[in-house]
Design a protein around this motif. Structure first.
Motif: not given
Length: 86
Positions: A41-42, A38, A52-55
């Motif tokens: 955080h890459s 994601a 995003s972490a939301r997908g």
């Protein structure tokens, strides 16, 4: 070379498709790992498969998903009867 331009989402997808196609063609390669899943955080800026972490899927994720389906390596929700949230 086509990759000699500023990094963008389409170039990212092209690179992912090319490298995974190459790896898939080699019988001695048994697996692969994508380190930056994601973007927030890459390790490499904008190198994730999700925005995003939301997908929210990026073009590279969608392209890899289609390749895996074509190669028979991905069970889709239609095949398994499971619900999928896009």
């Amino acid at each position: 070379f086509p990759w000699h331009r500023p990094w963008d989402e389409e170039l990212h997808a092209d690179w992912a498709e090319g490298i995974f196609t190459l790896m898939y063609s080699k019988p001695w390669i048994e697996g692969a790992v994508w380190f930056d899943f994601a973007d927030p955080h890459s390790y490499i800026e904008n190198g994730g498969l999700l925005r995003s972490a939301r997908g929210q899927k990026k073009a590279a994720y969608v392209r890899l998903e289609k390749m895996l389906e074509r190669w028979g390596m991905l069970r889709t929700a239609h095949q398994t009867g499971e619900a999928v949230d896009d």
